[in-house]
Design an enzyme around this catalytic site. Structure first.
Site, PDB file in Angstrom:
ATOM      1  N   CYS A  87       0.830  -1.217   0.000  1.00 32.13           N
ATOM      2  CA  CYS A  87       0.000   0.000   0.000  1.00 32.13           C
ATOM      3  C   CYS A  87       0.857   1.257   0.000  1.00 32.13           C
ATOM      4  O   CYS A  87       0.619   2.200  -0.762  1.00 32.13           O
ATOM      5  CB  CYS A  87      -0.938  -0.015   1.207  1.00 32.13           C
ATOM      6  SG  CYS A  87      -0.100  -0.357   2.774  1.00 32.13           S
ATOM      7  N   GLY A  95      11.745   2.520   0.446  1.00 31.70           N
ATOM      8  CA  GLY A  95      12.526   3.084  -0.667  1.00 31.70           C
ATOM      9  C   GLY A  95      12.957   1.999  -1.643  1.00 31.70           C
ATOM     10  O   GLY A  95      12.638   2.054  -2.844  1.00 31.70           O
ATOM     11  N   HIS A 101      -2.475   5.645   6.293  1.00 29.96           N
ATOM     12  CA  HIS A 101      -1.092   6.106   6.444  1.00 29.96           C
ATOM     13  C   HIS A 101      -1.050   7.546   5.919  1.00 29.96           C
ATOM     14  O   HIS A 101      -1.862   7.927   5.065  1.00 29.96           O
ATOM     15  CB  HIS A 101      -0.129   5.306   5.560  1.00 29.96           C
ATOM     16  CG  HIS A 101      -0.105   3.837   5.795  1.00 29.96           C
ATOM     17  ND1 HIS A 101       0.256   3.250   6.985  1.00 29.96           N
ATOM     18  CD2 HIS A 101      -0.359   2.798   4.938  1.00 29.96           C
ATOM     19  CE1 HIS A 101       0.225   1.933   6.852  1.00 29.96           C
ATOM     20  NE2 HIS A 101      -0.154   1.635   5.629  1.00 29.96           N
ATOM     21  N   GLN A 136      -4.732   2.129   3.376  1.00 24.45           N
ATOM     22  CA  GLN A 136      -3.914   0.914   3.256  1.00 24.45           C
ATOM     23  C   GLN A 136      -4.730  -0.313   2.861  1.00 24.45           C
ATOM     24  O   GLN A 136      -4.217  -1.213   2.199  1.00 24.45           O
ATOM     25  CB  GLN A 136      -3.174   0.653   4.581  1.00 24.45           C
ATOM     26  CG  GLN A 136      -4.017   0.091   5.725  1.00 24.45           C
ATOM     27  CD  GLN A 136      -4.855   1.123   6.455  1.00 24.45           C
ATOM     28  OE1 GLN A 136      -4.749   2.322   6.191  1.00 24.45           O
ATOM     29  NE2 GLN A 136      -5.697   0.672   7.376  1.00 24.45           N
TER      30      GLN A 136
HETATM   31  P1  NAD Z   1      -5.230 -10.608   6.644  1.00 26.68           P
HETATM   32  O1  NAD Z   1      -4.609 -11.181   7.854  1.00 26.68           O
HETATM   33  O2  NAD Z   1      -6.306  -9.610   6.794  1.00 26.68           O
HETATM   34  O3  NAD Z   1      -5.781 -11.771   5.720  1.00 26.68           O
HETATM   35  C1  NAD Z   1      -5.037 -12.906   5.436  1.00 26.68           C
HETATM   36  C2  NAD Z   1      -5.996 -14.063   5.157  1.00 26.68           C
HETATM   37  O4  NAD Z   1      -5.243 -15.234   4.835  1.00 26.68           O
HETATM   38  C3  NAD Z   1      -6.877 -14.423   6.337  1.00 26.68           C
HETATM   39  O5  NAD Z   1      -8.198 -14.629   5.862  1.00 26.68           O
HETATM   40  C4  NAD Z   1      -6.291 -15.734   6.844  1.00 26.68           C
HETATM   41  O6  NAD Z   1      -7.286 -16.565   7.396  1.00 26.68           O
HETATM   42  C5  NAD Z   1      -5.757 -16.341   5.562  1.00 26.68           C
HETATM   43  N1  NAD Z   1      -4.676 -17.311   5.776  1.00 26.68           N
HETATM   44  C6  NAD Z   1      -3.812 -17.390   6.802  1.00 26.68           C
HETATM   45  N2  NAD Z   1      -2.944 -18.432   6.617  1.00 26.68           N
HETATM   46  C7  NAD Z   1      -3.297 -19.014   5.435  1.00 26.68           C
HETATM   47  C8  NAD Z   1      -2.807 -20.138   4.719  1.00 26.68           C
HETATM   48  N3  NAD Z   1      -1.792 -20.850   5.154  1.00 26.68           N
HETATM   49  N4  NAD Z   1      -3.431 -20.445   3.548  1.00 26.68           N
HETATM   50  C9  NAD Z   1      -4.473 -19.708   3.073  1.00 26.68           C
HETATM   51  N5  NAD Z   1      -4.972 -18.647   3.723  1.00 26.68           N
HETATM   52  C10 NAD Z   1      -4.391 -18.299   4.884  1.00 26.68           C
HETATM   53  O7  NAD Z   1      -4.014 -10.028   5.795  1.00 26.68           O
HETATM   54  P2  NAD Z   1      -4.064  -8.862   4.702  1.00 26.68           P
HETATM   55  O8  NAD Z   1      -3.952  -7.562   5.409  1.00 26.68           O
HETATM   56  O9  NAD Z   1      -5.191  -9.095   3.778  1.00 26.68           O
HETATM   57  O10 NAD Z   1      -2.659  -9.087   3.985  1.00 26.68           O
HETATM   58  C11 NAD Z   1      -2.487 -10.030   2.940  1.00 26.68           C
HETATM   59  C12 NAD Z   1      -1.306  -9.583   2.101  1.00 26.68           C
HETATM   60  O11 NAD Z   1      -1.578  -8.284   1.560  1.00 26.68           O
HETATM   61  C13 NAD Z   1       0.019  -9.446   2.872  1.00 26.68           C
HETATM   62  O12 NAD Z   1       1.086  -9.730   1.998  1.00 26.68           O
HETATM   63  C14 NAD Z   1       0.035  -7.969   3.212  1.00 26.68           C
HETATM   64  O13 NAD Z   1       1.341  -7.482   3.468  1.00 26.68           O
HETATM   65  C15 NAD Z   1      -0.545  -7.382   1.948  1.00 26.68           C
HETATM   66  N6  NAD Z   1      -1.118  -6.033   2.096  1.00 26.68           N
HETATM   67  C16 NAD Z   1      -1.847  -5.703   3.207  1.00 26.68           C
HETATM   68  C17 NAD Z   1      -2.331  -4.418   3.343  1.00 26.68           C
HETATM   69  C18 NAD Z   1      -3.090  -3.987   4.553  1.00 26.68           C
HETATM   70  O14 NAD Z   1      -2.981  -2.836   4.956  1.00 26.68           O
HETATM   71  N7  NAD Z   1      -3.870  -4.837   5.185  1.00 26.68           N
HETATM   72  C19 NAD Z   1      -2.126  -3.483   2.328  1.00 26.68           C
HETATM   73  C20 NAD Z   1      -1.444  -3.860   1.162  1.00 26.68           C
HETATM   74  C21 NAD Z   1      -0.936  -5.146   1.077  1.00 26.68           C
END
Ligand code: NAD
Length: 336
Positions: free
Chosen positions: A141, A195, A220, A301
């Site tokens: 994000c 960065g 953020h 985010q």
């Molecule tokens: P989250 O914790 O909200 O969701 C993750 C999901 O994956 C949950 O539903 C969980 O039950 C599931 N999960 C856990 N272990 C698993 C497995 N072994 N197999 C299949 N599913 C599984 O996380 P999120 O915030 O959605 O983040 C997911 C990705 O996106 C990460 O790489 C994160 O860095 C990235 N991201 C997050 C944000 C944010 O602000 N939340 C922003 C941009 C990118």
């Protein structure tokens, strides 16, 4: 024919990706996965998404909880063209191998390192690099936020260097486990990873970043200083961003003083979940002094990466050659 998409990990990013995919006319969700029978698994059932789980043990547990299960995660691979992997860190490496063995494409998220896929994605900056790829990664994000405003500046004026401080939300709104809840926490590793992450898409950019975490959940906020190569006025820069897709200008003068009013605006606009998909720049907080541009931007985010995921699907599945055309199509369908 619509591109068939599976969502692995139906959490913050996964459920938003599912909504956005269903809003497009050229792709569809054929399944989502959950590992535990939490409320989101019931939601997946309520919304009619076929739900897949890791193994027979989980299947029995979900059934006992009254949740309908369509099959095991590996069964889902047979039904999809591409998986949007929205799992948390640590498990992607193993899943990448599974997707490769099943012969399906995979999009990973910004929590993973660039080295996992060797290609990272931002629709305006490098749409074509993921063209036909088996694996790509939509950057985080914060990185998406930085690239959205820096890439057009670099294209128009050239950038000598960037210094950005990221004031980061401590947790997403649905997460009651993380903090800080009453402190300000600096990232002591300088520069932070943000960065170098921008450089995974703009390798030529001279950028340094620092970050602090603060007790808020909704956005953020970045403070950014950019030394430009060519002369620019404050008005020129504002006009440039006014014409940039997925950048939204707001004014403090009209009452948008903080991230709180930005999210209120997103709710007023009637977006799904009250999300703000654009990077929001305060127009009256933009200033060019000599060769240096100063500005503030806010990043929702939970949602800014979602339209990027949609464009990444089109690039990887080779269904739309033109980046700008894909972005317009995505944005129209999502009400951006
Ligand atoms: P989250 O914790 O909200 O969701 C993750 C999901 O994956 C949950 O539903 C969980 O039950 C599931 N999960 C856990 N272990 C698993 C497995 N072994 N197999 C299949 N599913 C599984 O996380 P999120 O915030 O959605 O983040 C997911 C990705 O996106 C990460 O790489 C994160 O860095 C990235 N991201 C997050 C944000 C944010 O602000 N939340 C922003 C941009 C990118």
């Amino acid at each position: 024919m619509k591109v068939k998409v599976g969502i692995n990990g139906f959490g913050t990013i996964g459920k938003r990706a599912a909504t956005a995919i269903e809003q497009q006319d050229d792709m569809m969700v054929v399944g989502v996965t959950k590992t535990r029978p939490t409320f989101e698994a019931y939601t997946a059932n309520d919304l009619g998404y076929p739900l897949y789980v890791p193994d027979e043990e989980a299947k029995a547990e979900f059934k006992k909880a009254g949740i309908k299960v369509a099959g095991l995660i590996r069964d889902m691979y047979k039904k999809v063209d591409i998986i949007v992997d929205c799992t948390p860190g640590d498990v992607a490496e193993g899943y990448k191998k599974e997707y490769a063995d099943a012969g399906v494409k995979g999009i990973f998220q910004g929590g993973e390192d660039h080295s996992l896929t060797g290609i990272s994605f931002n629709a305006s900056a490098n749409y074509k690099e993921s063209w036909g790829a088996q694996f790509s990664r939509v950057v985080s994000c914060n990185t998406t936020g930085l690239i959205r405003t820096l890439y057009p500046l670099d294209k128009r004026y050239g950038i000598q260097n960037v210094f950005a401080t990221l004031i980061r939300r401590s947790a997403d709104p649905g997460n009651s486990k993380s903090g800080p809840i009453n402190a300000i926490e600096p990232s002591l590793k300088i520069p932070t990873h943000h960065g170098p992450d921008v450089q995974s898409i703009m390798p030529w950019l001279n950028i340094q970043t620092m970050a602090v975490k603060v007790p808020t959940t909704i956005m953020h906020l970045h403070t950014i200083m950019v030394k430009l190569n060519a002369e620019a006025s404050t008005e020129d820069v504002i006009a440039l961003w006014r014409d940039t897709k997925r950048v939204k200008l707001v004014k403090g003068k009209s009452g948008i003083k903080s991230s709180a009013q930005i999210m209120e605006l997103a709710r007023d606009l009637g977006r799904s979940r009250g999300d703000m998909f654009e990077i929001v720049v305060w127009e009256d907080g933009v200033k060019v002094v000599g060769d240096t541009l100063y500005y503030y931007q806010a990043v929702h985010q939970e949602s800014d990466v979602i339209p990027e995921i949609i464009d990444c699907i089109r690039s990887m599945c080779k269904t739309e050659e033109n980046a700008s055309a894909s972005m317009s199509r995505t944005d129209k369908a999502m009400g951006i």
